[in-house]
Design a protein around this motif. Structure first.
Motif, mmCIF file in Angstrom:
data_model
loop_
_atom_site.group_PDB
_atom_site.id
_atom_site.type_symbol
_atom_site.label_atom_id
_atom_site.label_comp_id
_atom_site.label_asym_id
_atom_site.label_seq_id
_atom_site.Cartn_x
_atom_site.Cartn_y
_atom_site.Cartn_z
ATOM 1 N N LYS A 350 0.567 -1.201 -0.289
ATOM 2 C CA LYS A 350 0.075 0.377 -0.005
ATOM 3 C C LYS A 350 0.911 1.396 -0.183
ATOM 4 N N TRP A 351 1.674 1.375 0.386
ATOM 5 C CA TRP A 351 3.024 2.279 0.351
ATOM 6 C C TRP A 351 4.227 2.607 0.001
ATOM 7 N N SER A 352 3.935 1.139 -1.397
ATOM 8 C CA SER A 352 5.490 0.650 -1.805
ATOM 9 C C SER A 352 5.446 2.192 -2.685
ATOM 10 N N PRO A 353 6.684 2.979 -2.788
ATOM 11 C CA PRO A 353 7.101 3.747 -4.514
ATOM 12 C C PRO A 353 7.072 3.205 -4.758
ATOM 13 N N ASP A 354 7.405 2.607 -5.513
ATOM 14 C CA ASP A 354 6.887 1.058 -6.954
ATOM 15 C C ASP A 354 5.861 1.585 -7.475
ATOM 16 N N SER A 355 4.706 0.932 -6.505
ATOM 17 C CA SER A 355 3.192 0.767 -6.996
ATOM 18 C C SER A 355 2.701 2.022 -6.693
ATOM 19 N N ASN A 356 3.136 2.981 -6.042
ATOM 20 C CA ASN A 356 2.033 4.358 -5.496
ATOM 21 C C ASN A 356 2.319 5.613 -5.797
ATOM 22 N N ARG A 357 2.725 5.965 -6.904
ATOM 23 C CA ARG A 357 3.651 6.997 -7.776
ATOM 24 C C ARG A 357 2.220 8.146 -7.786
ATOM 25 N N ASP A 358 1.633 7.840 -7.957
ATOM 26 C CA ASP A 358 0.201 8.978 -8.100
ATOM 27 C C ASP A 358 0.128 9.516 -6.331
ATOM 28 N N PHE A 359 0.189 8.642 -5.617
ATOM 29 C CA PHE A 359 -0.557 8.647 -3.997
ATOM 30 C C PHE A 359 1.137 9.770 -4.007
ATOM 31 N N TYR A 360 1.355 9.629 -4.444
ATOM 32 C CA TYR A 360 3.172 10.315 -3.510
ATOM 33 C C TYR A 360 3.215 11.743 -4.081
ATOM 34 N N LYS A 361 2.800 11.979 -5.689
ATOM 35 C CA LYS A 361 2.347 12.938 -6.515
ATOM 36 C C LYS A 361 1.986 14.035 -5.454
#
Length: 411
Positions: A350-361
């Motif tokens: 749920k927090w992995s940088p690889d699969s959650n780029r849209d959230f981190y943006k």
């Protein structure tokens, strides 16, 4: 006492003057009449540069350059021969002075290059914050009991000169204080078993550092765009523990810098901003015992991963950041923040940088939007070896090619 009264009167008379911060553009002229802004020419007179900027502070920290934090660059730390050591002090003690000096000088010359500065500029950034340790001023290091790398000043000059050529506003931050301002932390340069900073002897050495650094800024052309000097980074968060810092060190630090500037003949409009942690940090009110508050500034560090009052969920983090009120002392800069969630979940799906780029943006945008309600923000840090863009601004910008937080990389 008369000089201090004059300082106080000066601060009152100049109270309506514009502060030397990004967003305020002034052409400053040397005695020969030439415009000094963003020009690599010999320093003349007391004129310094003001930044040409239309917006808030938007910057990056140069973490692990002059105060090495092994977690940021484990491979480099190991290559230097420091792999099993906790801090610079420990590494120098282990390697010996000569070998350590060679290893650290190689690091200083390669960790941040002129190309890095150009890349920062291309991303629309306008500020860099440079953490340093008191040992940069080698005259105040007790060589019998303290072990730190030597020769850092010329590398600091080089980085500041490149940044000045590129038009950056520069903050120099006393990140590692004498005796260590917190225990068991490599970011003091010492990983000391206890915080030894809070006593008169160590305060005295810190004041010597501030006097020396103030003279460097005003007399050395390499530091022409340094506009702020932070007098200690992240002290203890118990006001009782640091009471002497509030009553003694803070006011004396302000007076030391101002008296040094007066002695150099610096006019009030070219004074350095003097920065302390703001009241939200938890060390008490930094202004409590300070009379002369002219050109003071404040530093707020916002790592939501350490805030136990906020539920660990994406929606909560976005909401909390969008509504984050960092209004404390003024002017305040959020001098450190990242995109990292708590350690126990950071690599979950749920927090992995690889699969959650849209959230981190979105989270980056939410944070900077709130921080620009104050004077702006400085991300921690510019680069990291861990391959985790949540701690690396340059890594975030590489991620834009994969749909990552592109908002970080446009002017």
């Amino acid at each position: 006492m008369l000089v201090l009264i004059e300082l106080y009167a000066l601060s009152i008379l100049a109270g309506l003057a514009a502060a030397w911060l990004p967003g305020v553009h002034r052409d400053i002229y040397s005695l020969d009449g030439k415009n000094l802004f963003n020009r690599s020419i010999p320093f003349r007179g007391s004129s310094k540069r003001w930044l040409q900027s239309s917006g808030k502070i938007r910057g990056v920290n140069l973490g692990s350059l002059f105060v090495f934090e092994p977690w940021i660059a484990e491979s480099t730390w190991s290559e230097m021969g420091c792999g099993d050591q906790n801090s610079e002090f420990d590494c120098v003690s282990s390697l010996g002075q000569g070998a350590a000096d060679s290893a650290f000088q190689k690091h200083w010359g390669s960790w941040i290059t002129k190309d890095d500065i150009s890349q920062m500029q291309s991303y629309g950034l306008n500020t860099i914050r440079i953490p340093v340790g008191y040992w940069l001023y080698e005259d105040i290091v007790d060589s019998k009991s303290e072990h730190f790398p030597k020769g850092g000043l010329s590398y600091l000059e080089q980085v500041c000169s490149w940044a000045s050529d590129a038009g950056f506003y520069i903050i120099i931050d006393l990140h590692g204080a004498p005796g260590a301002q917190v225990a068991d932390n490599s970011d003091t340069g010492q990983y000391a078993s206890s915080a030894g900073f809070y006593e008169d002897y160590q305060y005295g050495r810190a004041l010597q550092f501030l006097e020396w650094m103030t003279k460097q800024v005003h007399q050395n052309n390499a530091f022409r765009n340094v506009g702020m000097l932070q007098i200690v980074n992240e002290p203890e968060q118990d006001p009782d523990t640091v009471s002497s810092m509030l009553t003694t060190y803070y006011p004396n630090a302000v007076n030391t810098i101002r008296l040094t500037e007066l002695g150099l003949g610096i006019l009030w409009n070219n004074y350095l901003h003097i920065q302390m942690m703001d009241e939200l940090w938890g060390s008490g009110d930094p202004n409590q015992y300070i009379i002369d508050r002219y050109f003071l500034a404040y530093d707020d560090h916002r790592y939501m991963k350490y805030d136990s009052s906020i539920k660990v969920s994406k929606d909560t983090y976005l909401s909390a950041s969008c509504n984050d009120d960092r209004d404390s002392n003024s002017p305040t800069i959020v001098g450190e923040f990242s995109l990292s969630p708590p350690d126990d979940v950071q690599w979950d799906s749920k927090w992995s940088p690889d699969s959650n780029r849209d959230f981190y943006k979105k989270w980056f945008a939410a944070q900077v939007q709130s921080y620009e309600k104050q004077e702006g923000w400085i991300f921690w840090t510019w680069k990291a070896e861990a391959g985790d863009y949540r701690w690396s601004y340059s890594g975030m910008c590489i991620e834009t090619q994969k749909g990552g937080p592109a908002v970080a990389c446009v002017e």
